[in-house]
Motif scaffolding. Structure first.
Motif, mmCIF file in Angstrom:
data_model
loop_
_atom_site.group_PDB
_atom_site.id
_atom_site.type_symbol
_atom_site.label_atom_id
_atom_site.label_comp_id
_atom_site.label_asym_id
_atom_site.label_seq_id
_atom_site.Cartn_x
_atom_site.Cartn_y
_atom_site.Cartn_z
ATOM 1 N N GLU A 418 29.978 33.386 41.484
ATOM 2 C CA GLU A 418 29.259 32.759 40.377
ATOM 3 C C GLU A 418 30.251 32.423 39.271
ATOM 4 N N GLY A 419 31.021 31.392 39.515
ATOM 5 C CA GLY A 419 31.956 30.916 38.499
ATOM 6 C C GLY A 419 33.260 31.676 38.528
ATOM 7 N N VAL A 420 34.344 30.937 38.360
ATOM 8 C CA VAL A 420 35.685 31.550 38.340
ATOM 9 C C VAL A 420 36.391 31.221 37.034
ATOM 10 N N GLU A 479 43.995 36.309 51.360
ATOM 11 C CA GLU A 479 44.393 35.604 52.583
ATOM 12 C C GLU A 479 44.116 34.109 52.506
ATOM 13 N N GLU A 480 43.071 33.730 51.796
ATOM 14 C CA GLU A 480 42.733 32.314 51.665
ATOM 15 C C GLU A 480 43.344 31.691 50.416
ATOM 16 N N SER A 481 44.137 32.448 49.676
ATOM 17 C CA SER A 481 44.786 31.973 48.439
ATOM 18 C C SER A 481 43.770 31.408 47.454
ATOM 19 N N GLN A 482 42.631 32.082 47.367
ATOM 20 C CA GLN A 482 41.592 31.698 46.420
ATOM 21 C C GLN A 482 41.748 32.508 45.132
ATOM 22 N N PRO A 483 41.533 31.881 43.994
ATOM 23 C CA PRO A 483 41.678 32.616 42.724
ATOM 24 C C PRO A 483 40.763 33.830 42.680
ATOM 25 N N PRO A 488 42.690 37.190 34.871
ATOM 26 C CA PRO A 488 43.671 36.181 34.452
ATOM 27 C C PRO A 488 44.818 36.101 35.454
ATOM 28 N N ALA A 489 45.252 34.878 35.752
ATOM 29 C CA ALA A 489 46.334 34.665 36.713
ATOM 30 C C ALA A 489 47.665 34.441 36.031
ATOM 31 N N ASN A 490 47.790 34.812 34.774
ATOM 32 C CA ASN A 490 49.049 34.678 34.052
ATOM 33 C C ASN A 490 49.140 35.780 33.009
ATOM 34 N N ILE A 500 43.434 50.419 38.547
ATOM 35 C CA ILE A 500 42.813 49.437 39.448
ATOM 36 C C ILE A 500 42.762 48.069 38.781
ATOM 37 N N ASN A 501 42.441 48.039 37.508
ATOM 38 C CA ASN A 501 42.418 46.754 36.802
ATOM 39 C C ASN A 501 43.810 46.146 36.741
ATOM 40 N N GLN A 502 44.846 46.985 36.543
ATOM 41 C CA GLN A 502 46.225 46.485 36.547
ATOM 42 C C GLN A 502 46.580 45.900 37.909
ATOM 43 N N LYS A 503 46.180 46.579 38.968
ATOM 44 C CA LYS A 503 46.473 46.088 40.314
ATOM 45 C C LYS A 503 45.772 44.760 40.578
ATOM 46 N N LEU A 504 44.512 44.645 40.156
ATOM 47 C CA LEU A 504 43.783 43.393 40.377
ATOM 48 C C LEU A 504 44.382 42.259 39.557
ATOM 49 N N GLN A 505 44.840 42.568 38.349
ATOM 50 C CA GLN A 505 45.468 41.533 37.539
ATOM 51 C C GLN A 505 46.777 41.072 38.177
ATOM 52 N N MET A 506 47.556 42.001 38.696
ATOM 53 C CA MET A 506 48.803 41.632 39.358
ATOM 54 C C MET A 506 48.524 40.860 40.643
ATOM 55 N N LEU A 507 47.444 41.249 41.344
ATOM 56 C CA LEU A 507 47.087 40.519 42.557
ATOM 57 C C LEU A 507 46.677 39.090 42.230
ATOM 58 N N ALA A 508 45.993 38.879 41.138
ATOM 59 C CA ALA A 508 45.619 37.522 40.727
ATOM 60 C C ALA A 508 46.858 36.681 40.450
ATOM 61 N N ILE A 509 47.863 37.298 39.840
ATOM 62 C CA ILE A 509 49.116 36.578 39.571
ATOM 63 C C ILE A 509 49.835 36.281 40.887
ATOM 64 N N CYS A 510 49.820 37.236 41.827
ATOM 65 C CA CYS A 510 50.460 37.009 43.120
ATOM 66 C C CYS A 510 49.763 35.891 43.886
ATOM 67 N N ILE A 511 48.435 35.841 43.801
ATOM 68 C CA ILE A 511 47.710 34.756 44.479
ATOM 69 C C ILE A 511 48.097 33.414 43.901
ATOM 70 N N GLU A 512 48.230 33.360 42.582
ATOM 71 C CA GLU A 512 48.624 32.101 41.941
ATOM 72 C C GLU A 512 50.037 31.707 42.361
ATOM 73 N N SER A 513 50.941 32.680 42.404
ATOM 74 C CA SER A 513 52.314 32.388 42.851
ATOM 75 C C SER A 513 52.326 31.964 44.319
ATOM 76 N N LYS A 514 51.506 32.601 45.110
ATOM 77 C CA LYS A 514 51.419 32.255 46.523
ATOM 78 C C LYS A 514 50.895 30.836 46.706
ATOM 79 N N ARG A 515 49.933 30.457 45.891
ATOM 80 C CA ARG A 515 49.396 29.096 45.976
ATOM 81 C C ARG A 515 50.465 28.073 45.607
ATOM 82 N N GLU A 516 51.269 28.386 44.602
ATOM 83 C CA GLU A 516 52.327 27.455 44.205
ATOM 84 C C GLU A 516 53.374 27.307 45.309
#
Length: 981
Positions: A418-420, A479-483, A488-490, A500-516
């Motif tokens: 429901e919205g990203v 795996e699908e490189s979805q945000p 936040p991805a930056n 856990i919140n720190q890990k999820l935030q870092m994972l969001a940044i890794c997904i963004e880097s992976k997409r690039e």
């Protein structure tokens, strides 16, 4: 002959030999009287006669009442309070003492009601809200009540009631007491009394009250009929009341009550449904509007409106009425004509009695989450709680139900699909919120925790199922490189949040880097090829200059970013110097020389700094950001540094990759640079300059002739000059590569897999500890978004709540929890504190919404309720002295009356059948739920024994007084009459 009798001498004759017995009796009386008069009062010996051998039981009963009354009179209010007099709950000044009496195998209870601060007038104000029922009915101040100790508590036999009242009257008369005495009679539901009061040597006041519970005569439903009923008590029966004028004192109090706000919503809903059914017969779905639809907690639950309604008391001050026609006019008067309006809020009983109703809120669900934390030590992995093969405790299998898949799917859809949009972490955040090591309210993990509160009644098995599915969704995003939604991805990792919140935030940044990294570079190259012919025409240096980044004076850019570690960790310098200024005027275009053709990755020149071995401006390179690290990564690095010993060299070794990339980028931007140039730019504290040129402001240096600044004079610091310096070795090994061509410092694939492994193997108690901290913080942040106006007590209580939570949750942040720990009990008590704050907040929100146009009333009512509710906050039980019933009232000012009257919405057509209006003085179509009237006649009377000085003994007393209370369905009448005996 008769004239000579005047001179006769009277002699005393004592010879009674011939006297009759009657004459001797008279003589004996005369002798005793002479003796008493000659002795005087001082010499008289008063003897007490206690011989009751011949006295009747009735006389002994009267004597016992007299003794008790004398004792109470002699003690006075002060001593009675010390002996245990009880303060009545509804009053602030009325106390009660009691004494048990027995007569003829029956037990009676005599109660004395008195006030601590007593006055001599013996009168009470007519409409004091703290009055006892008998004070209001008969206008007395202190009084006695004697009643049988039976199930009914009343005297059912009329002769017995008269005899009992006579006994008390005789005893009070013997005590010279003017207290009124009452005896309850008839049926208890009638609240009937008879009473008597000695008003001195002449007057006696008699009391009587009764109640009509049904079939009230129509005449007595109206003021005119009540007025004539009062007149009939003292006027002759043959007198035509309608043509005679009587000066009757009149005062009235009308009580109006709003419909319960829940009932009001039901009625409105019914009206809406009927309207919809008339317009669209096929429409049978109607969503009921709740009072808290726009409150922040409505996303999770619907709270009961704590303010059930209001009572408005309209008071007409005393006035003189002379005819029944005036009473008819008063009946048609509007309540707005009343001299005073009093507002009394009606609060839900569930606020003070937690056992009533089903209390659902954040606090109630957090109780279950704490229970889940207590059970989380029973398994090693979350899968063990839902595994069929796991032989867990019986209570895990029976009482803890796993929600159906549809419920889990709905929650995952709300969390992930429901919205990203970028979350607003500052929304609802209190200034003390960050003291709790949880996750921000709008973050993904905080939303997961709040959802888990409402799944399967927040039992450990339901949480385990939701967590497993949650981690699967997170892996799918990876795996699908979805945000990753709601993250936040930056930016940098917020180390003040839970791990856990720190890990999820870092994972969001890794997904963004992976997409690039996975982007289609062919399309990018094609777009660059289309623009390359224009560049070749304008750029005389050819293709190689495309990789050189030059800035125009008006362009802004990002330059070298400082590492999160301090400079001391890298090279021991105590000074942190900006490598260049980002202001446009500080940047100047570099002179294009042959060496510029191979310059790559330049962000612009650094002021007027020149290279040491070539007459060229120094360029600042674009560099890679320092790799992000979560809290556990920082702690691991710190432990390694402490174990290594030589913190400087090992810290430099740990920063070798970052240092190497910075040196490579600097070499690419400055092909002719040497190690000393890098030190001057990267670590100015390690360059000891011999002049002050470079210490001037960069803006001035840029305007001066650069020829005068070259070559710069200075030397390296001692540690940088040492043989085998690690920095120089790294410089010698670093290739000249711009940041765009370097290997990324952050390997998104490696770090992302590590994060997912952490989430999938997280131990249950570590997960639940972070969930508890985050759920408390998110619940408080959600409640903190509530709009409650300028209620300062509520703002203070919210601030105290955050501080209390931070203190109670601190052991969880330090991982000091173990199975059966006392910390669990502390968390349960914290749930109780939050529950009380949550209840108080609903009161504040409800009052604020209802009095938007009269904020003074909402603040005054909330202040009263806050003081009433305060003893219950943070405690499991209420002290004996705490008030159990809220009875505070507020006077409504004239400009606030329209706001209050608007709460009485005019009845709709569907309400007309509910009640037939039969009384006057309606308020917006609402008749009073209670009407109270006091009629009285006052006369000036004097004591017959002091008629020769009437100016002293003449006084005005109420000779007749009648109090009526009731509605169209019932009527209570209390009459008091003063007679001359």
């Amino acid at each position: 002959m008769f004239s000579n009798c005047v001179y006769l001498q009277v002699e005393h004759f004592d010879d009674f030999t011939l006297a009759s017995s009657w004459e001797r009796f008279i003589s004996e009386i005369e002798a005793i009287c002479r003796q008493w008069m000659s002795d005087g009062p001082k010499n008289l010996l008063v003897e007490h006669f206690d011989d009751f051998t011949l006295a009747s039981s009735w006389e002994r009963f009267i004597s016992e009442i007299e003794a008790v009354c004398r004792q109470w009179m002699s003690d006075g209010p002060k001593n009675l309070l010390e002996k245990g007099a009880v303060l009545l709950e509804f009053s602030k000044n009325l106390y009660k003492v009691k004494f048990e009496l027995k007569y003829s195998l029956k037990s009676y209870l005599m109660e004395y009601y008195f006030e601590k601060s007593n006055t001599d007038d013996g009168k009470v104000s007519d409409w004091n809200f703290n009055l006892h029922d008998l004070q209001l009915c008969f206008g007395v101040k202190e009084f006695l009540v004697i009643a049988p100790q039976s199930a009914s508590g009343v005297v059912l036999d009329a002769p017995e009631a008269s005899k009992l009242l006579s006994a008390v009257a005789i005893a009070l008369s013997n005590c010279s007491s003017l207290l009124p005495a009452f005896v309850p009679v008839h049926d208890p539901s009638r609240k009937a009394y008879i009473g008597i009061q000695n008003r001195g040597t002449v007057f006696t006041r008699r009391f009587e009250s009764d109640h009509i519970g049904s079939q009230v005569p129509v005449k007595l439903m109206h003021l005119e009929g009540l007025y004539e009923l009062f007149i009939s008590k003292f006027a002759y029966s043959t007198l035509d009341i309608s043509v005679h004028l009587f000066k009757v004192h009149f005062t009235m109090k009308l009580t109006y009550r709003t419909l319960s706000f829940d009932d009001d919503n039901d009625v409105q809903e019914t009206d809406d449904e009927m309207t919809e059914s008339e317009g669209n017969p096929a429409s049978d779905i109607h969503s009921k509007a709740q009072w808290d639809d726009d409150c922040p907690w409505s996303e999770w639950y619907s709270a009961e409106d704590p303010v059930k309604g209001f009572e408005v008391i309209a008071i007409w001050s005393e006035k003189m009425v002379e005819s029944s026609s005036e009473m008819a006019e008063l009946e048609n008067a509007s309540p707005h004509e009343a001299e005073k309006w009093i507002l009394f809020p009606i609060f839900s009983e569930n606020l003070t009695d937690g056992s009533k109703g089903n209390q659902i809120g954040f606090a109630s669900q957090l109780h279950f989450l704490v229970d889940a934390l207590d059970m989380s030590f029973e398994a090693e992995f979350m899968e063990d709680f839902v595994s069929v093969e796991n032989q867990g405790p019986d209570n895990l299998k029976t009482s803890m139900v796993i929600p159906p898949p549809t419920v889990i799917d709905r929650m995952l859809k709300e969390l992930f699909h429901e919205g990203v949009q970028e979350p607003n972490f500052a929304k609802g955040e209190h200034k003390n919120s960050r003291a709790i090591k949880g996750a921000p309210l709008e973050s993904l993990f905080a939303q997961f925790c709040l959802h888990s509160l409402w799944v399967g009644n927040c039992n450990i098995r339901a949480i385990a199922v939701l967590w497993i599915e949650f981690v699967r969704e997170v892996r799918w995003c990876w795996e699908e490189s979805q945000p990753l939604p709601k993250m936040p991805a930056n930016g940098s990792i917020d180390l003040s949040t839970c791990l856990i919140n720190q890990k999820l935030q870092m994972l969001a940044i890794c997904i963004e880097s992976k997409r690039e990294l996975n982007e289609d570079y062919q399309d990018c190259i094609g777009s660059m090829d289309q623009a390359s012919p224009h560049k070749k025409e304008d750029d005389p240096f050819g293709e190689d200059s495309d990789s050189s980044i030059m800035l125009t004076p008006g362009e802004n850019f990002d330059g070298k970013r400082d590492s999160p570690s301090k400079t001391d960790d890298l090279h021991g310098s105590g000074t942190t110097v900006s490598k260049f200024s980002s202001e446009p005027e500080h940047m100047v275009l570099a002179d294009l020389r042959p060496s510029d053709c191979i310059r790559r990755g330049s962000a612009g020149v650094v002021g007027s700094m020149m290279l040491l071995k070539s007459h060229q401006r120094m360029h600042a390179p674009f560099t890679q950001d320092a790799p992000l690290m979560t809290e556990d990564m920082h702690e691991e690095r710190l432990r390694t540094v402490e174990a290594f010993g030589d913190s400087f060299n090992f810290s430099a070794q740990l920063e070798k990759e970052i240092l190497s990339t910075d040196m490579s980028a600097f070499k690419a931007a400055n092909p002719d640079a040497i190690f000393e140039d890098f030190i001057r730019w990267h670590s100015p504290g390690d360059w000891e300059s011999d002049d002050t040129q470079e210490k001037r402001p960069i803006k001035r240096l840029a305007m001066e002739d650069s020829n005068n600044d070259w070559p710069p004079r200075g030397r390296l610091s001692r540690r940088m000059s040492e043989h085998g310096n690690l920095w120089r070795k790294i410089w010698n090994d670093a290739p000249a590569l711009p940041a765009s061509e370097q290997k990324p410092l952050l390997d998104p694939n490696r770090e992302g897999e590590k994060i997912l492994h952490y989430l999938e193997t997280l131990q249950p108690h570590l997960l639940l500890e972070q969930m508890v901290c985050t759920a408390f913080r998110a619940s408080a942040d959600a409640l903190n978004q509530t709009s409650y106006g300028g209620l300062k007590q509520m703002a203070t209580k919210m601030e105290q709540l955050y501080l209390t939570m931070a203190s109670s949750l601190r052991p969880l942040q330090a991982n000091r929890l173990s199975s059966g720990s006392e910390i669990i009990d502390d968390l349960r008590r914290l749930c109780g504190v939050l529950e009380h704050v949550e209840k108080l907040l609903t009161v504040a929100a409800s009052l604020h919404r209802k009095f938007l146009q009269a904020p003074r009333l909402s603040e005054a009512i909330f202040s009263d309720y806050y003081n009433f509710f305060l003893p219950r906050m943070g405690t499991a039980s209420v002290g004996d002295n705490a008030q159990t019933v809220f009875d505070k009232k507020q006077q409504v000012r004239n400009h606030e009356r329209p706001v209050v009257s608007n709460m009485f919405t005019p009845p709709t057509a569907n309400q007309s059948w509910r009640k037939v209006l039969s009384m006057g003085n309606n308020l917006n179509g609402h008749e009073p739920v209670l009407r109270e009237i006091i009629f009285s006649i006052r006369d000036r009377v004097s004591d017959h024994y002091a008629a020769h000085i009437p100016s002293v003994y003449q006084q005005e007393i109420e000779t007749y007084r009648m109090y009526t209370c009731g509605t169209s369905n019932d009527l209570r009448v209390a009459l008091s009459v003063v007679s001359c005996d």
